[in-house]
Motif scaffolding. Structure first.
Motif, PDB file in Angstrom:
ATOM      1  N   UNK A 125       0.038  91.307  90.973  1.00  0.00           N
ATOM      2  CA  UNK A 125       1.015  91.518  91.282  1.00  0.00           C
ATOM      3  C   UNK A 125       0.571  93.141  91.145  1.00  0.00           C
ATOM      4  N   UNK A 126       1.544  93.983  90.797  1.00  0.00           N
ATOM      5  CA  UNK A 126       1.962  95.607  91.679  1.00  0.00           C
ATOM      6  C   UNK A 126       1.908  96.743  90.530  1.00  0.00           C
ATOM      7  N   UNK A 127       1.885  96.251  89.102  1.00  0.00           N
ATOM      8  CA  UNK A 127       1.155  96.716  88.230  1.00  0.00           C
ATOM      9  C   UNK A 127       0.425  97.311  87.768  1.00  0.00           C
ATOM     10  N   UNK A 128       0.131  98.100  87.885  1.00  0.00           N
ATOM     11  CA  UNK A 128      -1.555  98.964  87.165  1.00  0.00           C
ATOM     12  C   UNK A 128      -1.973  97.870  86.373  1.00  0.00           C
ATOM     13  N   UNK A 129      -3.085  97.982  86.596  1.00  0.00           N
ATOM     14  CA  UNK A 129      -4.031  96.476  85.577  1.00  0.00           C
ATOM     15  C   UNK A 129      -5.040  97.244  84.640  1.00  0.00           C
ATOM     16  N   UNK A 130      -4.428  97.846  83.227  1.00  0.00           N
ATOM     17  CA  UNK A 130      -5.631  98.649  82.717  1.00  0.00           C
ATOM     18  C   UNK A 130      -6.836  97.371  81.947  1.00  0.00           C
ATOM     19  N   UNK A 131      -7.601  97.739  82.801  1.00  0.00           N
ATOM     20  CA  UNK A 131      -8.960  96.833  81.493  1.00  0.00           C
ATOM     21  C   UNK A 131     -10.677  97.257  80.879  1.00  0.00           C
ATOM     22  N   UNK A 132     -11.183  96.680  80.469  1.00  0.00           N
ATOM     23  CA  UNK A 132     -12.926  97.498  80.020  1.00  0.00           C
ATOM     24  C   UNK A 132     -13.901  96.148  80.857  1.00  0.00           C
ATOM     25  N   UNK A 133     -14.445  97.504  81.527  1.00  0.00           N
ATOM     26  CA  UNK A 133     -15.393  96.774  82.427  1.00  0.00           C
ATOM     27  C   UNK A 133     -16.450  96.396  81.234  1.00  0.00           C
ATOM     28  N   UNK A 134     -17.096  95.091  81.498  1.00  0.00           N
ATOM     29  CA  UNK A 134     -18.336  94.587  80.836  1.00  0.00           C
ATOM     30  C   UNK A 134     -19.523  95.465  80.063  1.00  0.00           C
ATOM     31  N   UNK A 135     -19.759  96.257  81.253  1.00  0.00           N
ATOM     32  CA  UNK A 135     -20.805  97.256  80.822  1.00  0.00           C
ATOM     33  C   UNK A 135     -20.918  98.222  80.569  1.00  0.00           C
ATOM     34  N   UNK A 136     -19.418  98.259  79.579  1.00  0.00           N
ATOM     35  CA  UNK A 136     -18.683 100.608  79.514  1.00  0.00           C
ATOM     36  C   UNK A 136     -18.973  99.647  78.505  1.00  0.00           C
ATOM     37  N   UNK A 137     -18.653 101.032  77.142  1.00  0.00           N
ATOM     38  CA  UNK A 137     -18.785 100.767  75.402  1.00  0.00           C
ATOM     39  C   UNK A 137     -17.001 100.693  75.649  1.00  0.00           C
ATOM     40  N   UNK A 138     -17.038  99.939  74.497  1.00  0.00           N
ATOM     41  CA  UNK A 138     -15.119  99.359  74.631  1.00  0.00           C
ATOM     42  C   UNK A 138     -14.782 100.445  73.421  1.00  0.00           C
ATOM     43  N   UNK A 139     -13.664 100.896  73.990  1.00  0.00           N
ATOM     44  CA  UNK A 139     -13.510 101.681  73.676  1.00  0.00           C
ATOM     45  C   UNK A 139     -12.449 102.270  72.299  1.00  0.00           C
ATOM     46  N   UNK A 140     -11.472 103.194  71.774  1.00  0.00           N
ATOM     47  CA  UNK A 140     -10.185 102.693  70.863  1.00  0.00           C
ATOM     48  C   UNK A 140      -9.453 101.832  70.725  1.00  0.00           C
ATOM     49  N   UNK A 141      -8.731 101.425  70.458  1.00  0.00           N
ATOM     50  CA  UNK A 141      -7.612 100.812  70.912  1.00  0.00           C
ATOM     51  C   UNK A 141      -6.286 101.506  71.461  1.00  0.00           C
ATOM     52  N   UNK A 142      -6.620 102.706  71.835  1.00  0.00           N
ATOM     53  CA  UNK A 142      -5.588 103.929  72.295  1.00  0.00           C
ATOM     54  C   UNK A 142      -6.012 103.722  74.053  1.00  0.00           C
ATOM     55  N   UNK A 143      -6.894 103.370  74.566  1.00  0.00           N
ATOM     56  CA  UNK A 143      -7.486 103.223  75.709  1.00  0.00           C
ATOM     57  C   UNK A 143      -7.581 102.279  76.719  1.00  0.00           C
ATOM     58  N   UNK A 144      -8.367 102.250  77.651  1.00  0.00           N
ATOM     59  CA  UNK A 144      -8.757 101.315  78.307  1.00  0.00           C
ATOM     60  C   UNK A 144      -9.566 101.342  78.893  1.00  0.00           C
ATOM     61  N   UNK A 145     -10.914 101.439  79.667  1.00  0.00           N
ATOM     62  CA  UNK A 145     -11.880 101.979  80.110  1.00  0.00           C
ATOM     63  C   UNK A 145     -11.849 102.481  81.719  1.00  0.00           C
ATOM     64  N   UNK A 146     -11.227 102.394  82.986  1.00  0.00           N
ATOM     65  CA  UNK A 146     -11.002 101.248  83.854  1.00  0.00           C
ATOM     66  C   UNK A 146      -9.062 101.130  83.740  1.00  0.00           C
ATOM     67  N   UNK A 147      -8.823 101.462  85.432  1.00  0.00           N
ATOM     68  CA  UNK A 147      -7.204 101.533  85.457  1.00  0.00           C
ATOM     69  C   UNK A 147      -7.299 100.616  87.232  1.00  0.00           C
ATOM     70  N   UNK A 148      -6.558  99.714  87.643  1.00  0.00           N
ATOM     71  CA  UNK A 148      -6.959  99.675  88.736  1.00  0.00           C
ATOM     72  C   UNK A 148      -5.127  99.377  90.196  1.00  0.00           C
ATOM     73  N   UNK A 149      -4.951 100.359  90.264  1.00  0.00           N
ATOM     74  CA  UNK A 149      -3.044 100.149  90.790  1.00  0.00           C
ATOM     75  C   UNK A 149      -2.977  99.700  91.882  1.00  0.00           C
ATOM     76  N   UNK A 150      -2.309  98.975  92.620  1.00  0.00           N
ATOM     77  CA  UNK A 150      -2.905  98.388  93.836  1.00  0.00           C
ATOM     78  C   UNK A 150      -1.751  98.947  94.622  1.00  0.00           C
TER      79      UNK A 150
END
Length: 152
Positions: A3-28
């Motif tokens: 897909x072309x939309x940014x994909x926000x996610x939480x990597x497995x070995x990074x602490x889970x953040x509050x529900x307002x954001x994700x730790x990483x985002x990939x934008x193709x």
């Protein structure tokens, strides 16, 4: 990732953040693409007035983010990074007695992103700051977005 939309996610070995954001985002990046950066948006009105209500300032800032993105051919779903600036000492004892995270802006951000971006949670940074451009401003937000396949 097809897909072309940014994909926000939480990597497995990074602490889970509050529900307002994700730790990483990939934008193709698909050529052509546009990188969009919005200046910090506040609750300041067109006539220069600024509400002395923190929540009203936050709501105004989010509306300006929406308007700015639309003017660039984007939506909040295209956001790849966010910075929230919250004044630490406002002179309002009710606000100043709370951590900057607990002042109500985060719930409004989640509601805004649920409504305007299908629950997308791009990475963000929250900063408690001494002041913004005007003393009566207590909240400011800036965003970066990518629109793939854009023609402008």
């Amino acid at each position: 990732m097809s897909h072309k939309l940014p994909h926000a996610f939480n990597p497995p070995d990074v602490p889970t953040p509050p529900p307002t954001y994700s730790q990483a985002c990939i934008a193709r990046i698909v050529s052509p693409a546009n990188l969009i950066t919005l200046a910090g948006q506040t609750g300041s009105q067109s006539d220069g007035t600024i509400s002395d209500n923190f929540i009203e300032q936050v709501k105004g800032a989010y509306q300006r983010v929406l308007n700015g993105l639309k003017a660039c051919g984007a939506t909040p779903r295209d956001i790849t990074f966010v910075r929230h600036y919250i004044v630490q000492t406002t002179g309002n004892p009710d606000l100043d007695g709370k951590d900057v995270y607990d002042r109500g802006w985060a719930d409004l951000w989640s509601e805004f992103m649920d409504k305007e971006a299908d629950g997308h949670r791009p990475p963000d940074t929250v900063l408690g700051v001494a002041s913004l451009a005007k003393r009566s401003l207590w909240y400011e937000v800036e965003v970066t977005a990518i629109v793939n396949g854009a023609s402008s």
